[in-house]
Design a protein around this motif. Sequence first.
Motif, PDB file in Angstrom:
ATOM      1  N   LEU A  84       0.820  -1.215   0.000  1.00 57.35           N
ATOM      2  CA  LEU A  84       0.000   0.000   0.000  1.00 57.35           C
ATOM      3  C   LEU A  84       0.854   1.265   0.000  1.00 57.35           C
ATOM      4  N   GLY A  85       2.103   1.145   0.378  1.00 54.74           N
ATOM      5  CA  GLY A  85       2.980   2.301   0.549  1.00 54.74           C
ATOM      6  C   GLY A  85       3.437   2.385   1.993  1.00 54.74           C
ATOM      7  N   GLN A  86       4.571   3.025   2.237  1.00 54.87           N
ATOM      8  CA  GLN A  86       5.163   3.061   3.567  1.00 54.87           C
ATOM      9  C   GLN A  86       4.250   3.707   4.593  1.00 54.87           C
ATOM     10  N   ARG A  87       3.766   4.901   4.321  1.00 55.26           N
ATOM     11  CA  ARG A  87       2.921   5.603   5.290  1.00 55.26           C
ATOM     12  C   ARG A  87       1.553   4.933   5.426  1.00 55.26           C
ATOM     13  N   LEU A  88       0.938   4.600   4.312  1.00 56.40           N
ATOM     14  CA  LEU A  88      -0.417   4.039   4.355  1.00 56.40           C
ATOM     15  C   LEU A  88      -0.424   2.680   5.055  1.00 56.40           C
ATOM     16  N   SER A  89       0.571   1.855   4.794  1.00 55.54           N
ATOM     17  CA  SER A  89       0.602   0.535   5.425  1.00 55.54           C
ATOM     18  C   SER A  89       0.735   0.651   6.940  1.00 55.54           C
ATOM     19  N   GLU A 144       3.268  15.327   5.406  1.00 59.60           N
ATOM     20  CA  GLU A 144       3.660  14.998   4.035  1.00 59.60           C
ATOM     21  C   GLU A 144       2.554  15.229   3.006  1.00 59.60           C
ATOM     22  N   ILE A 145       1.283  15.221   3.432  1.00 61.04           N
ATOM     23  CA  ILE A 145       0.222  15.507   2.456  1.00 61.04           C
ATOM     24  C   ILE A 145      -0.014  17.009   2.315  1.00 61.04           C
ATOM     25  N   LEU A 146       0.438  17.805   3.310  1.00 57.33           N
ATOM     26  CA  LEU A 146       0.232  19.249   3.252  1.00 57.33           C
ATOM     27  C   LEU A 146       1.345  19.923   2.462  1.00 57.33           C
ATOM     28  N   ARG A 147       0.967  20.879   1.642  1.00 57.00           N
ATOM     29  CA  ARG A 147       1.969  21.708   0.992  1.00 57.00           C
ATOM     30  C   ARG A 147       2.489  22.719   2.011  1.00 57.00           C
ATOM     31  N   PRO A 148       3.692  23.283   1.795  1.00 58.52           N
ATOM     32  CA  PRO A 148       4.249  24.215   2.785  1.00 58.52           C
ATOM     33  C   PRO A 148       3.294  25.345   3.162  1.00 58.52           C
ATOM     34  N   GLU A 149       2.585  25.890   2.183  1.00 53.92           N
ATOM     35  CA  GLU A 149       1.673  27.007   2.486  1.00 53.92           C
ATOM     36  C   GLU A 149       0.418  26.545   3.234  1.00 53.92           C
ATOM     37  N   GLN A 150       0.204  25.225   3.339  1.00 53.98           N
ATOM     38  CA  GLN A 150      -0.959  24.691   4.048  1.00 53.98           C
ATOM     39  C   GLN A 150      -0.639  24.282   5.487  1.00 53.98           C
ATOM     40  N   LEU A 151       0.615  24.419   5.907  1.00 50.69           N
ATOM     41  CA  LEU A 151       0.991  23.913   7.228  1.00 50.69           C
ATOM     42  C   LEU A 151       0.208  24.582   8.354  1.00 50.69           C
ATOM     43  N   GLY A 152      -0.034  25.890   8.246  1.00 49.89           N
ATOM     44  CA  GLY A 152      -0.777  26.588   9.286  1.00 49.89           C
ATOM     45  C   GLY A 152      -2.218  26.144   9.354  1.00 49.89           C
ATOM     46  N   GLY A 166      -4.532   8.049  -0.412  1.00 48.24           N
ATOM     47  CA  GLY A 166      -3.411   7.239  -0.861  1.00 48.24           C
ATOM     48  C   GLY A 166      -2.096   7.645  -0.221  1.00 48.24           C
ATOM     49  N   GLU A 167      -1.029   7.093  -0.734  1.00 46.57           N
ATOM     50  CA  GLU A 167       0.314   7.323  -0.206  1.00 46.57           C
ATOM     51  C   GLU A 167       0.795   8.737  -0.541  1.00 46.57           C
ATOM     52  N   PRO A 168       1.296   9.485   0.449  1.00 45.30           N
ATOM     53  CA  PRO A 168       1.831  10.822   0.144  1.00 45.30           C
ATOM     54  C   PRO A 168       3.111  10.708  -0.674  1.00 45.30           C
ATOM     55  N   THR A 169       3.370  11.730  -1.478  1.00 41.99           N
ATOM     56  CA  THR A 169       4.543  11.707  -2.351  1.00 41.99           C
ATOM     57  C   THR A 169       5.737  12.419  -1.748  1.00 41.99           C
TER      58      THR A 169
END
Length: 457
Positions: free
Chosen positions: A106-111, A163-171, A223-226
């Motif tokens: 499934l991917g490292q994070r998702l599993s 890891e799913i958030l873009r830098p501008e979405q961190l807040g 799904g798995e974050p990139t």
Amino acid sequence: MSEWWVGAFVAVILGLAGLSRLPAFAGVLGPMRPYAEREPLAAFFLGVSSAFPFTMIGATLTSRLAQAGIDKKSVTAFALAILIYNLKPLWAWVVEGVRLPVLGRLGQRLSWLVLAGSLAALAVLNLARVDPAAGLGETVVAALLVAFTGATYDIVIDAYRIEILRPEQLGVGAGMSQYGWRIGSVAAGATALVVAQTYGWNWGYALCAVYALPAMLVGLVLGEPTRHRPPAERRGWAEIEAAAVAPFVEFFRRRGAWLILLFILVHKIGDTLGQLTVRLLYNDLGYSNTEIAVYDVGVGFWAYLLGIFAGGALYTRAGLKPSVLLSLILMAVSNASFAGLALVGHNNVAMAGAQGFENFASGVGGVCVVAYFSALTDLRYTAAQYALISAAASVVGRIITGTTAGTLVEQFGYLNFYLFTTVVALPGVFLFWWMSRSGLVDASIGSAGAEEPGGVR
């Protein structure tokens, strides 16, 4: 109950995330649009699942043990189980890089999200079946298992969120995660109490295992974050040692890393000291349970939610350094409001003002400071580094305040004690201000907070 409830989570995630991308809907949303994007919405549901294991061994277990006739000394000793959350860095590297058999597809994070969430649910079900009155030994083991699996779930959830958030979405993402944690904590605690009232604690706890599902469902939907490195192959002790050490070596090689860690350790001591004794203050001032429920829990809850929203907007518009500095000042000054309450005495308006201000400041600080801590991580080692940061952020407060707060109140009195907690908070404020002026804050940012490789927000 759970059938429509689980489906609603998926529907809301998909529906709002899709609507937020439509031009017409975007115009209606206005400033709310960032909160309706797919990734911040996902952070909300991740927060819900993060909260429930902690809640099960926190105040909820205290109520269960008290109703079972367990003595107060034994009941309070169970709070030590929460300290397992501060040991997360010891095994976070396993979550970071060890590939799971079968589930690893499934991917490292998702599993790991699916495995840790399932284990947390099973641990709560195990805690549901034990009978504290029949013997505390089994209950102790069950509580420790909930703490360990909950802390592991936290490691994965934090890494997945960053890891799913873009830098501008961190807040905004940190704010939504805080919303989810607070609401998930209240929902899980209320579910256990209400169900236990009619059907007993076994069913109350068992039903709460459903709160493990939102984060797993988010993972299956998104799904798995990139934004993370592929797990390395483990072929021997050398590789395992590198996996355990590399995240911390990378962090401490940064300029000013030890000062950054010092800030993480001390930034919240004043706030933690003050909040640990608030209920003692209310009791000594003669507040009734009803007054506490209305003016502390009620007003405080909505003030906290408002503070989270304000913190997300502040971080997005003002940027990292100004927003974190302002939030630290607010959290420090908020302690002085309880000095004012101690001076005024039993006054519901003063109580609501003090608790409302403190919760608003905590909401703002929770968003801005968590966003900064998230930005500190390197995407190659998100799980291990954030486990270190989050553990360090609370360990000093939990140990020092738990051993000194009561003594300080007895020695100083409430008025001087809360003025003291305000002063204790100031070193963290000045340390961050100095790090900002000297460039250490910019130098400390990891790839999670970078707009692009090599860039810094």
